[in-house]
Enzyme design. Sequence first.
Site, mmCIF file in Angstrom:
data_model
loop_
_atom_site.group_PDB
_atom_site.id
_atom_site.type_symbol
_atom_site.label_atom_id
_atom_site.label_comp_id
_atom_site.label_asym_id
_atom_site.label_seq_id
_atom_site.Cartn_x
_atom_site.Cartn_y
_atom_site.Cartn_z
ATOM 1 N N HIS A 73 -1.960 -3.990 5.034
ATOM 2 C CA HIS A 73 -1.733 -3.565 6.417
ATOM 3 C C HIS A 73 -3.070 -3.315 7.098
ATOM 4 O O HIS A 73 -4.042 -2.911 6.464
ATOM 5 C CB HIS A 73 -0.855 -2.308 6.462
ATOM 6 C CG HIS A 73 -1.504 -1.082 5.889
ATOM 7 N ND1 HIS A 73 -2.079 -0.105 6.668
ATOM 8 C CD2 HIS A 73 -1.693 -0.686 4.608
ATOM 9 C CE1 HIS A 73 -2.572 0.845 5.893
ATOM 10 N NE2 HIS A 73 -2.358 0.516 4.639
ATOM 11 N N CYS A 86 -5.954 -0.033 6.990
ATOM 12 C CA CYS A 86 -5.832 0.554 5.655
ATOM 13 C C CYS A 86 -7.088 1.381 5.336
ATOM 14 O O CYS A 86 -8.202 0.852 5.335
ATOM 15 C CB CYS A 86 -5.650 -0.537 4.604
ATOM 16 S SG CYS A 86 -5.413 0.108 2.938
ATOM 17 N N ARG A 136 2.892 5.061 6.353
ATOM 18 C CA ARG A 136 3.311 4.330 7.555
ATOM 19 C C ARG A 136 3.824 2.934 7.250
ATOM 20 O O ARG A 136 4.151 2.175 8.158
ATOM 21 C CB ARG A 136 2.127 4.249 8.536
ATOM 22 C CG ARG A 136 1.655 5.609 9.019
ATOM 23 C CD ARG A 136 0.290 5.535 9.655
ATOM 24 N NE ARG A 136 -0.743 5.153 8.698
ATOM 25 C CZ ARG A 136 -2.030 5.002 8.996
ATOM 26 N NH1 ARG A 136 -2.439 5.182 10.235
ATOM 27 N NH2 ARG A 136 -2.895 4.670 8.064
ATOM 28 N N ASP A 164 0.432 3.830 1.685
ATOM 29 C CA ASP A 164 0.389 4.437 3.017
ATOM 30 C C ASP A 164 1.793 4.778 3.542
ATOM 31 O O ASP A 164 2.685 3.917 3.542
ATOM 32 C CB ASP A 164 -0.304 3.455 3.989
ATOM 33 C CG ASP A 164 -0.703 4.128 5.295
ATOM 34 O OD1 ASP A 164 0.186 4.687 5.972
ATOM 35 O OD2 ASP A 164 -1.899 4.094 5.630
ATOM 36 N N CYS A 190 0.846 -1.193 0.000
ATOM 37 C CA CYS A 190 0.000 0.000 0.000
ATOM 38 C C CYS A 190 0.887 1.250 0.000
ATOM 39 O O CYS A 190 1.990 1.247 0.532
ATOM 40 C CB CYS A 190 -0.916 -0.002 1.222
ATOM 41 S SG CYS A 190 -2.067 1.412 1.254
HETATM 42 CO CO CO Z 1 -3.427 1.224 3.047
#
Ligand code: CO
Length: 227
Positions: A99, A102, A47, A45, A43
């Site tokens: 993750h 999400c 993080r 993301d 992803c």
């Molecule tokens: Co995500």
Amino acid sequence: MSKALQDLFDKNRSWAQNLEQRQPGFFSRLLEQQAPEYLWIGCSDSRVPANEIVGLMPGDLFVHRNVANVVVHSDLNCLSVMEFAIDLLKVRHIMVVGHYGCSGVKAAMNGVRIGIADNWLRHVEDVRNRHQTWLDTLESETQRHNALCELNVLEQAVHVCQTSVVREAWTRGQEVVVHGWVYGLHNGLLQDLRMTVGDADAVQAAYQDAVAQLKARYDRQRELGAG
Ligand code: CO
């Protein structure tokens, strides 16, 4: 340049210097070639920084990231990455890494409209719909969200196996193993979802097995909660 942006350049400079000090010639060696063994499909993301999570250096991990780690059969971007990774770099492992928490998966779960991403996340809604009856048996929104993050990984891992790139690699006897993993934002840990596939004939069974194990895990939790 703004102070914040200048900071990035300063940090970059000291990162490069540190690395070169610890491993003299690091960058000039990388210039010659990259030989990563792994392709990470994860992803976007912020993080979930791929290299950092698994402690790999530049040159060790080939990476493709998009919202909610979706693998779509007609996505030229993802397919090109996969072809390059398999045919040229000869990666041995492809991991689809989702993750927990999400937001893309959450939007798909609740049918929240965002914008252009709705069309992209429609693929995750398909995963939700396929498992809707079971998802509805879970008690909390968090559990449903976690479970859908996991199911989405397994589904996208199947898509990886179904691409022409991977199928052709398997046909010519090239070793490529596909994995499904999920990452915990809350503890920084990766978990193997036990879908590990290295040949075309094993895909469906591996998927069904992994889904059954996943569901059994949540069902057990629910029984423990009820008891
Ligand atoms: Co995500």
